[in-house]
Design a protein around this motif. Structure first.
Motif, short mmCIF file in Angstrom:
data_model
loop_
_atom_site.label_atom_id
_atom_site.label_comp_id
_atom_site.label_asym_id
_atom_site.label_seq_id
_atom_site.Cartn_x
_atom_site.Cartn_y
_atom_site.Cartn_z
N VAL A 134 33.29 31.56 28.49
CA VAL A 134 34.16 32.28 29.41
C VAL A 134 33.35 33.05 30.44
CG1 VAL A 134 35.92 32.49 27.64
CG2 VAL A 134 34.27 34.34 27.94
N ILE A 135 34.03 33.44 31.51
CA ILE A 135 33.43 34.36 32.49
C ILE A 135 33.51 35.76 31.88
CG2 ILE A 135 33.61 35.35 34.80
CD1 ILE A 135 35.03 32.77 35.66
N PRO A 136 32.38 36.42 31.70
CA PRO A 136 32.43 37.75 31.06
C PRO A 136 33.25 38.74 31.87
CG PRO A 136 30.18 36.91 31.13
CD PRO A 136 30.99 36.01 32.00
N SER A 158 40.33 32.09 30.83
CA SER A 158 41.01 32.65 32.00
C SER A 158 40.04 33.41 32.89
CB SER A 158 42.13 33.58 31.55
OG SER A 158 41.61 34.63 30.75
N ILE A 159 40.46 33.63 34.11
CA ILE A 159 39.67 34.42 35.07
C ILE A 159 39.91 35.89 34.77
CG2 ILE A 159 39.32 34.98 37.50
CD1 ILE A 159 40.34 32.17 38.17
N PRO A 160 38.87 36.67 34.50
CA PRO A 160 39.08 38.09 34.15
C PRO A 160 39.70 38.86 35.32
CG PRO A 160 36.85 37.38 33.57
CD PRO A 160 37.45 36.29 34.40
N TYR A 161 40.75 39.62 35.03
CA TYR A 161 41.37 40.45 36.06
C TYR A 161 40.42 41.55 36.53
CZ TYR A 161 46.01 38.39 36.06
OH TYR A 161 47.07 37.53 36.23
N SER A 162 39.41 41.85 35.72
CA SER A 162 38.45 42.89 36.11
C SER A 162 37.71 42.52 37.40
CB SER A 162 37.43 43.13 34.99
OG SER A 162 36.71 41.94 34.69
N LEU A 163 37.60 41.23 37.70
CA LEU A 163 36.90 40.82 38.92
C LEU A 163 37.64 41.28 40.17
CD1 LEU A 163 35.75 37.16 38.06
CD2 LEU A 163 34.51 39.31 37.74
N THR A 164 38.95 41.47 40.07
CA THR A 164 39.71 41.90 41.24
C THR A 164 39.40 43.34 41.62
OG1 THR A 164 41.63 42.67 39.97
CG2 THR A 164 41.57 40.34 40.56
N ASP A 165 38.74 44.08 40.73
CA ASP A 165 38.38 45.47 41.02
C ASP A 165 37.12 45.60 41.85
OD1 ASP A 165 40.55 46.39 39.54
OD2 ASP A 165 39.40 46.42 37.67
N ILE A 166 36.41 44.49 42.08
CA ILE A 166 35.17 44.55 42.87
C ILE A 166 35.55 44.55 44.34
CG2 ILE A 166 32.90 43.54 43.25
CD1 ILE A 166 33.19 42.04 40.62
N THR A 167 35.71 45.70 44.91
CA THR A 167 36.22 45.81 46.29
C THR A 167 35.21 45.29 47.31
OG1 THR A 167 35.41 48.09 46.42
CG2 THR A 167 37.69 47.77 45.71
N SER A 168 33.93 45.23 46.95
CA SER A 168 32.90 44.76 47.88
C SER A 168 32.80 43.25 47.95
CB SER A 168 31.54 45.34 47.48
OG SER A 168 31.22 44.96 46.14
N LEU A 169 33.50 42.53 47.07
CA LEU A 169 33.35 41.09 46.96
C LEU A 169 33.80 40.38 48.23
CD1 LEU A 169 32.32 39.20 44.72
CD2 LEU A 169 34.70 38.88 44.01
N GLN A 170 32.89 39.60 48.82
CA GLN A 170 33.18 38.89 50.06
C GLN A 170 33.18 37.38 49.90
OE1 GLN A 170 30.28 40.29 52.90
NE2 GLN A 170 30.89 42.42 52.69
N ASN A 178 36.41 24.50 34.16
CA ASN A 178 37.54 24.16 33.28
C ASN A 178 38.38 25.40 32.99
OD1 ASN A 178 36.63 21.40 32.91
ND2 ASN A 178 35.03 22.24 31.59
N LEU A 179 38.58 26.23 34.00
CA LEU A 179 39.28 27.49 33.84
C LEU A 179 40.78 27.26 33.65
CD1 LEU A 179 37.36 29.45 36.61
CD2 LEU A 179 37.02 29.60 34.14
N THR A 180 41.42 28.21 32.96
CA THR A 180 42.84 28.06 32.64
C THR A 180 43.61 29.33 32.97
OG1 THR A 180 42.47 28.82 30.36
CG2 THR A 180 42.34 26.45 30.76
N GLY A 181 44.93 29.21 33.05
CA GLY A 181 45.78 30.38 33.24
C GLY A 181 46.06 30.68 34.70
N GLU A 182 46.66 31.84 34.90
CA GLU A 182 47.06 32.24 36.25
C GLU A 182 45.89 32.87 37.00
OE1 GLU A 182 50.62 34.75 38.49
OE2 GLU A 182 50.37 34.87 36.31
N THR A 201 41.91 22.12 36.92
CA THR A 201 43.24 21.52 36.84
C THR A 201 44.23 22.33 36.02
OG1 THR A 201 42.53 20.15 34.96
CG2 THR A 201 42.32 19.20 37.17
N LEU A 202 43.76 23.25 35.19
CA LEU A 202 44.66 24.03 34.34
C LEU A 202 44.92 25.43 34.88
CD1 LEU A 202 43.40 22.95 30.80
CD2 LEU A 202 45.35 22.06 32.10
N LEU A 203 44.45 25.72 36.07
CA LEU A 203 44.79 26.99 36.71
C LEU A 203 46.15 26.88 37.38
CD1 LEU A 203 41.47 28.17 38.44
CD2 LEU A 203 42.56 29.13 36.38
N CYS A 204 46.82 28.01 37.50
CA CYS A 204 48.12 28.04 38.18
C CYS A 204 48.25 29.34 38.95
CB CYS A 204 49.25 27.88 37.17
SG CYS A 204 49.40 29.26 36.00
N GLY A 205 49.30 29.42 39.73
CA GLY A 205 49.53 30.60 40.55
C GLY A 205 49.39 30.28 42.03
#
Length: 233
Positions: A134-136, A158-170, A178-182, A201-205
């Motif tokens: 997984v992505i840590p 799944s993609i960790p929601y914690s990554l959305t907190d990195i405001t500097s990410l460009q 092979n990531l899954t989930g929303e 292929t198993l990502l959605c949203g």
């Protein structure tokens, strides 16, 4: 009494000699220890790490390593080096590291969660390897991160929601895994497009351009503008 004083004097001399021994200097330098740990765990067919020797005071003269004025490691450049093997957790000790460039190799195993300790990291390029697992979620602690490229691996979960907190990410690229989930669409992820998540292929949203199971259908995102090609003069 004289014998006791002689023993104390001898102990002090031994401590002084040990303090001057290169091995003691290496053990006291966590950055040398961390990088040499990586060298001992990887297969290096072209000997690109030949200068990474443990009998040095610091690694600032090693090839593919950059340091700041305080002789602390700030950059590791090992892209296209044909290295294989795991990443060692000791890399989490490189507290001043800003760039970790390990793309286009054959690194395998899981991405160590301790990389989330590298809070000065600006760029993490691990794309085109053989990482799995997984992505840590700890990568969300990298508050200065501007570039995160993990594409073209075998990452799952799944993609960790914690990554959305990195405001500097460009720049974000998680495609071809092979990531899954929303796919999260809040926070910093609001600035990214479906190309950042393509070929999972198993990502959605919304950002996967595919409704999640049980969710209402949504209108496809509008096409993204492509900059025109400059006319040749």
């Amino acid at each position: 009494m004289v014998k006791a004083e002689q023993q104390v004097a001898l102990s002090r001399i031994l401590l002084l000699l040990l303090g001057c021994h290169p091995l003691v200097n290496v053990l006291s330098n966590t950055e040398v220890d961390a990088l040499y740990s990586l060298k001992t765990k990887v297969i290096d067919p072209y000997n690109v790490l030949e200068t990474w020797e443990p009998n040095t005071v610091n690694p600032c003269k090693w090839f593919h390593v950059t340091c700041n004025n305080e002789n602390s490691v700030t950059r590791i450049d090992l892209g296209h080096a044909s290295l294989s093997g795991p990443l060692v957790p000791q890399l989490g000790q490189l507290s001043n590291l800003q760039y970790l460039e390990l793309f286009d190799n054959n690194f395998s195993g899981e991405i160590p969660g301790v990389l989330g300790n590298l809070t000065n990291l600006v760029s993490l390029d691990l794309y085109s390897n053989n990482f799995n697992g997984v992505i840590p979620a700890s990568l969300g602690h990298l508050s200065k991160l501007r570039i995160l490229r993990l594409n073209n691996n075998s990452l799952s979960g799944s993609i960790p929601y914690s990554l959305t907190d990195i405001t500097s990410l460009q720049v974000l690229d998680l495609s071809n895994n092979n990531l899954t989930g929303e796919v999260p669409s809040s926070g910093s992820f609001a600035r990214f497009t479906p190309s950042s998540f393509a070929n999972n292929t198993l990502l959605c949203g919304t950002l996967a351009a595919k409704p999640c199971l049980g969710a209402p259908a949504f209108s496809p995102l509008p096409p993204y503008a492509v900059a025109p090609t400059p006319m040749s003069s």
